[in-house]
Design an enzyme around this catalytic site. Structure first.
Site, PDB file in Angstrom:
ATOM      1  N   GLU A  49       0.827  -1.207   0.000  1.00  0.00           N
ATOM      2  CA  GLU A  49       0.000   0.000   0.000  1.00  0.00           C
ATOM      3  C   GLU A  49       0.861   1.258   0.000  1.00  0.00           C
ATOM      4  O   GLU A  49       0.570   2.226  -0.701  1.00  0.00           O
ATOM      5  CB  GLU A  49      -0.936  -0.003   1.217  1.00  0.00           C
ATOM      6  CG  GLU A  49      -2.273   0.636   0.927  1.00  0.00           C
ATOM      7  CD  GLU A  49      -3.302   0.285   2.004  1.00  0.00           C
ATOM      8  OE1 GLU A  49      -4.027  -0.692   1.806  1.00  0.00           O
ATOM      9  OE2 GLU A  49      -3.342   0.984   3.031  1.00  0.00           O
ATOM     10  N   GLU A  51       2.067   1.725  -3.366  1.00  0.00           N
ATOM     11  CA  GLU A  51       1.002   2.244  -4.224  1.00  0.00           C
ATOM     12  C   GLU A  51       0.814   3.743  -3.999  1.00  0.00           C
ATOM     13  O   GLU A  51       0.649   4.510  -4.948  1.00  0.00           O
ATOM     14  CB  GLU A  51      -0.308   1.482  -3.947  1.00  0.00           C
ATOM     15  CG  GLU A  51      -1.391   1.751  -4.977  1.00  0.00           C
ATOM     16  CD  GLU A  51      -2.698   1.006  -4.660  1.00  0.00           C
ATOM     17  OE1 GLU A  51      -2.722   0.221  -3.687  1.00  0.00           O
ATOM     18  OE2 GLU A  51      -3.678   1.220  -5.381  1.00  0.00           O
ATOM     19  N   CYS A  87      -8.458  -2.598   3.485  1.00  0.00           N
ATOM     20  CA  CYS A  87      -8.351  -3.861   4.224  1.00  0.00           C
ATOM     21  C   CYS A  87      -9.643  -4.237   4.938  1.00  0.00           C
ATOM     22  O   CYS A  87      -9.746  -5.313   5.487  1.00  0.00           O
ATOM     23  CB  CYS A  87      -7.190  -3.847   5.200  1.00  0.00           C
ATOM     24  SG  CYS A  87      -6.841  -2.265   5.861  1.00  0.00           S
ATOM     25  N   SER A 101      -7.252   1.737  -2.613  1.00  0.00           N
ATOM     26  CA  SER A 101      -6.079   0.932  -2.921  1.00  0.00           C
ATOM     27  C   SER A 101      -6.559  -0.399  -3.484  1.00  0.00           C
ATOM     28  O   SER A 101      -7.594  -0.917  -3.083  1.00  0.00           O
ATOM     29  CB  SER A 101      -5.282   0.699  -1.640  1.00  0.00           C
ATOM     30  OG  SER A 101      -4.478  -0.434  -1.784  1.00  0.00           O
ATOM     31  N   LYS A 161     -15.592 -10.564   6.946  1.00  0.00           N
ATOM     32  CA  LYS A 161     -14.516 -11.395   6.387  1.00  0.00           C
ATOM     33  C   LYS A 161     -15.052 -12.727   5.886  1.00  0.00           C
ATOM     34  O   LYS A 161     -14.473 -13.352   5.007  1.00  0.00           O
ATOM     35  CB  LYS A 161     -13.444 -11.650   7.446  1.00  0.00           C
ATOM     36  CG  LYS A 161     -12.705 -10.414   7.920  1.00  0.00           C
ATOM     37  CD  LYS A 161     -11.556 -10.039   7.018  1.00  0.00           C
ATOM     38  CE  LYS A 161     -10.824  -8.804   7.546  1.00  0.00           C
ATOM     39  NZ  LYS A 161     -10.087  -8.105   6.480  1.00  0.00           N
ATOM     40  N   GLU A 193     -16.305 -11.912   2.575  1.00  0.00           N
ATOM     41  CA  GLU A 193     -15.153 -11.591   1.732  1.00  0.00           C
ATOM     42  C   GLU A 193     -14.477 -12.866   1.238  1.00  0.00           C
ATOM     43  O   GLU A 193     -14.111 -12.984   0.064  1.00  0.00           O
ATOM     44  CB  GLU A 193     -14.152 -10.736   2.533  1.00  0.00           C
ATOM     45  CG  GLU A 193     -12.960 -10.278   1.707  1.00  0.00           C
ATOM     46  CD  GLU A 193     -11.853  -9.673   2.563  1.00  0.00           C
ATOM     47  OE1 GLU A 193     -11.699 -10.108   3.729  1.00  0.00           O
ATOM     48  OE2 GLU A 193     -11.146  -8.773   2.074  1.00  0.00           O
ATOM     49  N   GLU A 199     -13.508 -13.306  -6.878  1.00  0.00           N
ATOM     50  CA  GLU A 199     -12.243 -12.766  -7.395  1.00  0.00           C
ATOM     51  C   GLU A 199     -11.089 -12.974  -6.413  1.00  0.00           C
ATOM     52  O   GLU A 199      -9.929 -12.829  -6.793  1.00  0.00           O
ATOM     53  CB  GLU A 199     -12.388 -11.278  -7.758  1.00  0.00           C
ATOM     54  CG  GLU A 199     -12.562 -10.314  -6.601  1.00  0.00           C
ATOM     55  CD  GLU A 199     -14.012 -10.147  -6.145  1.00  0.00           C
ATOM     56  OE1 GLU A 199     -14.838 -11.035  -6.458  1.00  0.00           O
ATOM     57  OE2 GLU A 199     -14.305  -9.154  -5.472  1.00  0.00           O
ATOM     58  N   CYS A 232     -11.218  -2.563  14.007  1.00  0.00           N
ATOM     59  CA  CYS A 232     -11.463  -4.006  14.134  1.00  0.00           C
ATOM     60  C   CYS A 232     -11.675  -4.450  15.585  1.00  0.00           C
ATOM     61  O   CYS A 232     -12.358  -5.434  15.836  1.00  0.00           O
ATOM     62  CB  CYS A 232     -10.299  -4.785  13.548  1.00  0.00           C
ATOM     63  SG  CYS A 232     -10.007  -4.354  11.830  1.00  0.00           S
TER      64      CYS A 232
END
Lengths: 580, 126, 162, 488
Positions: free
Chosen positions: A285, A288, A305, A325, A364, A367, A372, A509
């Protein structure tokens, strides 16, 4: 704040004038039971629907009983909290709720963690005088994250407040009316067909088992017990500062070592740390960010994230899909690396590897199922279990968690720095990224790495960080409502940032939908945050790019930072999604 | 009509209106046309009265008014006839046939149709 | 095909209305009234359309629609017969009328006959208490109704005589 | 002293003027009250005058109107609002509809007066969508008032401006409760919230708001035209002026009546109402709709005002007055109202959502002959807790029909649970229709009337009812001209 004098249970006290009767009572150690009430001061989340009627008290001069959660004190007010009249009304309310509630407490997901169950016990409900029609609804297990069993809903509306006012997702609303009232998505749709982000904050505040996680406990045990499988587990940073609570330990206790020991005893083949992947995320990151800054790319860059946040912007800000990102979230990066690099290095058939993530998060789970986030026909991550589910498994395995010795993670994917630990709290990801970016941009190894101006629990924070003579404007939001505000300002061109960190859950989190229930006590979230920073301080290395195993990974396998192989394995793409 | 600009203009206008609606030669036939009345057939009654008034050439003298509820729901449709200088008379259970009778007898011949009269049981505050 | 075109026109009209009253949350109920007038009921697509036009969540729109008894998500039959169940009608035997009507048509209140011809509704007072008990058939108020009158009312509806 | 029992203040123009013609309203001193106020009075004067008149809310609660306006005036807000509650949801009541259909301008004028008094520039009329005619007439009236400069900017050159808009209800009785109504205007589900804060502090869009019912407003211009003293001279010590009632049920002269406060129920039922239909005996009068109670014969001479009705277990309510004859089953009536309130409950609070549902279920059990004496104890106990614990007025008052009928007609409840009979012969599970063979002449009328085709018999021979098929509708009982059918 001006104070007023009131009499409560014959005690004369003086309290701030903006207090409710409930707050005033608690000041003098009088407990009034509540059910629908929820007040997370620091997160500005209040559910004051006054709908359960469990907290009613007698206020002199007022006709009917008053709900203490929503009745504000006034000068000279005389309150009695424990008269037979009030107590009887409370007990009747609980009896009425129970008369429309399945009585399967013994086998209920929330057994011993249910507010209604506690209330019934505390109020001494021994029989239910009233019987009659009971609501029955179809159970919704359509999503990978949230299980809805409306038969157990008590209409406290906390989930609705969370979903609409705090998270501004607008998935849940009261539907129908009267005895038929339910809280649910539009048109009775299954959750998977809505724009729900699966942040799980509704689950976090549900007092009963109307909303719980979709459990993967059975699947994980099956994998562990399958001799043909190589089961690796990774644990997110926020888990280690909360897991202890499930075993009666003080909030904020760091149990990293006990956790590793417990997982090992449960039979996982390797105990790894998502923190390793967090370091990996940071080097990608930060690369990036620098890449965008140096090549005139679009700014700000948004952290990616948090999977609930990712789904949120896919639904709500489809015009801004190019600013987040492209980094996968740490545990997904981890899964990709385990099934390629690690498998190669240790000569394990990747198809036999099962990656289990222990996460503070319910999103999650969803996710992990995104198509993908896979490679060669394998999902990067196979199963996600929440902190709560991990605790359940530890208990099922008969492990005396509190007395376990501290053990370490396995290598090479168990090594981590302080930067990765702070991923667990709001502001942590961006601070970690800055630690790396600053070193890289200045070409020095900077001493000053604690960015205190970015810490705290304020919903939206911003700060300017000077790195090597350039000012970097940083924005931070936690809670999706705050994220929305930040994004709308960006969309309207009102504000400019270089980088923004967003976490869907209030507190980051550590306040995730899969964490031990905090029961509305925001002090618990604060203590978890403090523990996170303590853990960071205690680390030998505190910058991601100094993680030796990460360096080794690039050297042996990935090549350059932000390079071709890294793109293939560690980056992802986003898509526009429907608004329902 | 221009907007009324002050209380004087309102007063003047009031006086003009009062003359228009309750002048000494103004006969009013009021048909109770609230929901109840209309459901019971007040619309047909109104049409019948208006038609009769036209037919008999009473248009100048008589105003037929669609009004609200007269209170006597049990006897809808209701009609009230008010002739200046005389006590107004309230009629109940009117249909389009009876309506014609009312116009002919009460207006033309000045005879009250006693069998259809309802007691007007109220006073109005002045 | 033809229906689609119809629907398109209706959506256009709804658009015009929203523009006129303003696309704000405070006008939601008014806009839903208009939409129901246009479409006859409030199917999912219409609710979603309103939700997007006003920028409010579909759940909230659906929550409002399901709260108010005036709004319906199910299309009604060709003819709607409503029995007033206000107290004045109730004490004058409205429930007997409702029961008889349900029996006659073989459906319960709120339902529509299989052939789509009739829907039975019960209403909370239309304010025509003087005529109790009251039945409203396709908007026409029938007062002082007795069970025996129901056949005539149904025949009248079917033959289209008003 | 007049012999007439009725006195019209709120209804003074209803049935007299053409409601669609503003000129007729003006001809009868319409808009003179607001004109005088704007010319001569301060807002404080207006409030003082209303306080002096003793006018209290006619929507049910009976809160002094002047005080209500004063609170809203004293509370600060960027904007303030006046709301007219025209969501008349009480089944069997049509006072507000009649006023709106018959005299819409009086409501508009009153709202401007209230707006001036509290310093509000906007008014909303929240009206049921089920009242199309009232809506139509209001629309016309508003248009005309704007045209004549009696609404809008700079009314009558005074510098005071006031706008009125219509807002539609969509079928929710609970929206008669002011906080629910405000939620509904804001485009939300009509769920009430706990008071305080009252609308006078935090109402529509969190601004100070006054909510008044239609009949209350209809009195306002009249008070200024006739003077507060004169208004206050009518009525009783605590309740001033008149009250409009929608008289309905088993009474001969069903209709809209307006009587001075203090008139007795007997005068209304027998003198104005012309007594019970079919020469039957009087059993009870129900006031206050689903929130009120049933008043038995021994209280017929109680003079009506807010306090006295409350004392005998009922309430003024908005003015529905249902007369019940001797053939009415009071348990059935209580069940009817409970069914209504459970249907109309918003579902927010436990007490109303589940509590009232349980009350209804118990009543259902009792009317089906399955009730026990223990149920009667529970019924009363739960009813009282619901009254004490519900969030809003709807829930708090929902048990009233049960509690008041239990208080005055307990023997009927006992008959249902102990003897398993319905004395009025209404509860079908407890009723049996039989043909007395001695009296039946075989005219076949009953067989023709029977919708279930369960009566058989040859012409001129006694008929028989197949009890298994009988739906207990009572059609045969009504059809028989020879008293040959018995109901037990």
């Amino acid at each position: 704040m001006n104070k007023v004098n009131i009499t409560i249970n014959d005690m004369n006290i003086s309290v701030p004038e903006n207090y409710t009767v409930l707050e005033a009572a608690r000041e003098v150690e009088i407990e009034i039971p509540t059910l629908c009430h929820l007040n997370l001061h620091d997160l500005k989340a209040v559910n004051r629907s006054a709908s359960c009627r469990v907290c009613v008290v007698e206020v002199e001069g007022r006709g009917p009983l008053s709900p203490s959660c929503s009745t504000y004190v006034s000068e000279g007010m005389v309150i009695k909290t424990n008269t037979p009249r009030a107590v009887k009304a409370r007990r009747t309310m609980v009896e009425l709720l129970l008369s429309d509630h399945p009585k399967d407490c013994l086998t209920c997901e929330k057994n011993q963690q249910c507010d209604l169950q506690k209330l019934a016990a505390n109020l001494g409900v021994r029989e239910i005088e009233y019987t009659g029609a009971q609501s029955t609804y179809e159970k919704d297990n359509s999503s990978y994250s949230i299980f809805r069993n409306l038969d157990k809903c008590v209409l406290c509306r906390r989930c609705e407040t969370m979903c609409n006012e705090v998270q501004t997702c607008g998935i849940l609303s009261g539907m129908d009316r009267g005895f038929e009232t339910v809280v649910g998505p539009a048109f009775g749709l299954p959750m998977i067909d809505t724009m729900c982000t699966f942040c799980g904050q509704c689950v976090a505040v549900c007092p009963t088992a109307a909303l719980t996680e979709i459990s993967n406990v059975r699947q994980v045990w099956d994998a562990i017990n399958d001799p043909d499988k190589f089961v690796v587990v990774q644990t997110a940073p926020a888990v280690r500062v909360a897991l202890g609570e499930e075993f009666g330990m003080e909030p904020g206790t760091i149990v990293t070592g006990k956790m590793a020991a417990a997982l090992r005893r449960m039979g996982f083949d390797k105990i790894f740390d998502t923190d390793f992947a967090a370091d990996l995320t940071i080097v990608e990151e930060a690369s990036e960010l620098i890449h965008r800054v140096q090549n005139g790319g679009r700014l700000p860059i948004l952290t990616s994230c948090c999977p609930a946040w990712v789904k949120f912007f896919e639904h709500q800000f489809p015009d801004l899909l190019d600013i987040p990102s492209t980094c996968k979230s740490p545990h997904e990066m981890f899964g990709a690396i385990v099934k390629t690099y690690y498998a190669e290095k240790f000569k394990i058939d990747p198809h036999k590897i099962v990656v289990v993530s222990v996460m503070p998060c319910l999103a999650k789970k969803y996710e992990a199922a995104r198509p993908e986030l896979s490679g060669k026909g394998m999902q990067n991550v196979d199963y996600v279990i929440s902190t709560r589910e991990a605790a359940k498994m530890i208990k099922e395995a008969g492990i005396n968690f509190i007395n376990l010795p501290d053990e370490g993670f396995d290598n090479p994917l168990g090594e981590s720095t302080g930067a990765s630990v702070i991923f667990g709290t709001t502001g942590g990801v961006i601070e970690a990224a800055l630690r790396t970016a600053a070193d890289w941009l200045t070409g020095e190894s900077l001493e000053k790495i604690d960015y205190h101006q970015l810490r705290g629990l304020e919903g939206i924070r911003e700060g300017t960080v000077n790195i090597g003579g350039t000012d970097f404007k940083i924005g931070i939001a936690h809670g999706l409502g705050n994220a929305r505000k930040l994004l709308e300002d960006i969309r309207a061109g009102k504000t400019e940032y270089h980088a923004i960190e967003i976490m869907a859950c209030p507190g980051g989190c550590i306040g995730g939908g899969g964490q031990p229930y905090h029961q509305g006590d925001s002090d618990i979230i604060k203590k978890r945050a403090e523990a996170i920073y303590r853990e960071d301080k205690g680390k030998a290395k505190r910058k991601s790019h100094e993680n030796v195993n990460v360096i080794e990974l690039y050297k042996e396998f990935l090549g350059e930072f932000y390079g071709e192989k890294a793109h293939e394995l560690l980056h992802t793409k986003y898509q526009k999604r429907e608004l329902i | 009509m221009k907007k009324l600009k002050n209380i004087e203009e309102l007063k003047d206008f009031r006086d003009k209106c009062a003359e228009k609606f309750s002048g000494p030669d103004k006969i009013r036939i009021i048909v109770g046309m609230a929901t109840c009345g209309i459901a019971a057939g007040a619309g047909e009654v109104f049409d019948s009265i208006a038609g009769e008034v036209m037919k008999l050439g009473l248009g100048d003298k008589v105003t037929v008014v669609r009004s609200g509820c007269m209170g006597a729901c049990h006897a809808e449709p209701t009609v009230e006839i008010s002739i200046p200088g005389e006590e107004s008379v309230l009629y109940g259970n009117i249909d389009s046939q009876r309506a014609k009778v009312l116009v002919k007898n009460h207006i033309m011949r000045n005879e009250v149709v006693t069998e259809l009269v309802l007691e007007k049981a109220y006073e109005t505050i002045s | 095909m033809c229906e689609n075109k119809f629907a398109e026109e209706k959506f256009r009209e709804l658009d015009g209305f929203i523009e006129k009253v303003g696309a704000s949350e405070g006008n939601l109920i008014e806009i839903l009234h208009k939409a129901q007038d246009l479409f006859g009921y409030l199917p999912k697509e219409v609710q979603l359309y309103v939700s997007r036009s006003l920028g409010i969540s579909a759940a909230k729109v659906n929550g409002v629609v399901t709260f108010y008894s005036y709004f319906t998500e199910i299309p009604k039959g060709k003819h709607v017969i409503s029995v007033c169940m206000g107290t004045a009608c109730f004490v004058r035997g409205a429930s007997d009328i409702l029961v008889a009507l349900e029996k006659k048509l073989g459906i319960k209140t709120g339902q529509t006959t299989k052939d789509g011809k009739f829907t039975i509704d019960s209403l909370r007072c239309v304010g025509a208490c003087g005529l109790a008990p009251v039945v409203i058939a396709d908007g026409k108020v029938h007062g002082r109704v007795e069970v025996d009158d129901l056949d005539n009312i149904l025949v009248e509806l079917e033959s289209g005589v008003r | 002293m007049s012999t007439k029992k009725q006195l019209r203040i709120a209804l003074k123009n209803c049935g007299v003027i053409d409601p669609e013609n503003i000129e007729e309203y003006i001809a009868r001193d319409g808009y003179m009250a607001i004109a005088n106020i704007l010319t001569e009075m301060t807002p404080e004067d207006v409030i003082e005058e209303l306080k002096k008149s003793g006018l209290r809310g006619r929507g049910g609660g009976g809160f002094p109107t002047g005080l209500k306006l004063e609170f809203a005036r004293k509370n600060k807000g960027k904007k303030k609002y006046i709301i007219c509650n025209a969501d008349e949801g009480d089944p069997g009541a049509f006072m507000d509809r009649s006023i709106l259909e018959g005299d819409p301008h009086s409501i508009l004028e009153a709202m401007v007066i209230c707006g001036y008094a509290v310093g509000a520039g906007n008014g909303y009329i929240y009206i049921r969508a089920e009242y199309p005619l009232a809506i139509e007439r209001l629309k016309i009236a508003i248009k005309q008032a704007y045209k004549y400069g009696l609404l809008g900017k700079n009314i009558l050159g005074s510098g005071f401006s006031f706008d009125i808009e219509l807002k539609y209800g969509a079928g929710a009785f609970v929206c008669g409760e002011e906080t629910a109504l405000i939620n509904s205007i804001e485009g939300n589900r009509g769920e009430p919230h706990f008071k305080p804060p009252y609308p006078a502090e935090k109402g529509l869009w969190d601004m100070p708001t006054t909510v008044n019912n239609v009949e209350t407003l209809a009195n306002v211009p009249a008070i200024f035209n006739m003077g507060a003293e004169k208004f206050a001279s009518i009525g009783t010590k605590t309740s001033k002026g008149t009250k409009v009632f929608a008289l309905a049920g088993n009474v001969n002269n069903v209709g809209l009546v307006e009587v001075p406060m203090g008139t007795t129920l007997r005068e209304i039922v027998f003198d104005i109402g012309g007594g019970i239909t079919g020469g039957k005996g009087f059993k009870a009068v129900q006031t206050g709709g689903p929130s009120g109670g049933c008043i038995p014969v021994q209280f017929l001479d109680v003079p009506i005002d807010y306090e006295s009705l409350r004392e005998i277990g009922s309430m003024m309510g908005s003015g529905g007055m249902i007369i019940m004859d001797e053939d009415t089953c009071m348990v059935d009536i209580a069940k009817y109202y409970l069914e209504f309130t459970t249907d109309e409950s918003c579902g927010k609070c436990t007490a109303c959502r589940i509590g009232n549902k349980r009350l209804f279920e118990m009543l259902e059990k009792i009317t089906e002959g399955k009730g026990t004496e223990e149920d009667l104890v529970k019924l009363k106990e739960l009813g009282e807790i619901i009254k004490d614990t519900s969030l809003c007025g709807l829930g708090q008052s929902a048990p009233n029909p049960v509690l008041s009928t239990m208080k005055y007609f307990y023997n009927e409840y006992e008959a249902h649970v102990r003897d398993k009979i319905c004395p009025a012969g209404i509860c079908s599970s407890l009723t049996k229709f039989e043909i007395n063979k001695d009296k039946c002449i075989g005219c076949t009328l009953c067989a023709k009337a029977c919708p279930a085709a369960c009566i058989s018999g040859k012409v001129r021979e006694p008929h028989e009812i197949d009890q298994d098929k009988c739906i207990k509708c009572g059609a045969c009982y009504k059809a028989c001209k020879f008293d040959a059918i018995t109901k037990s």
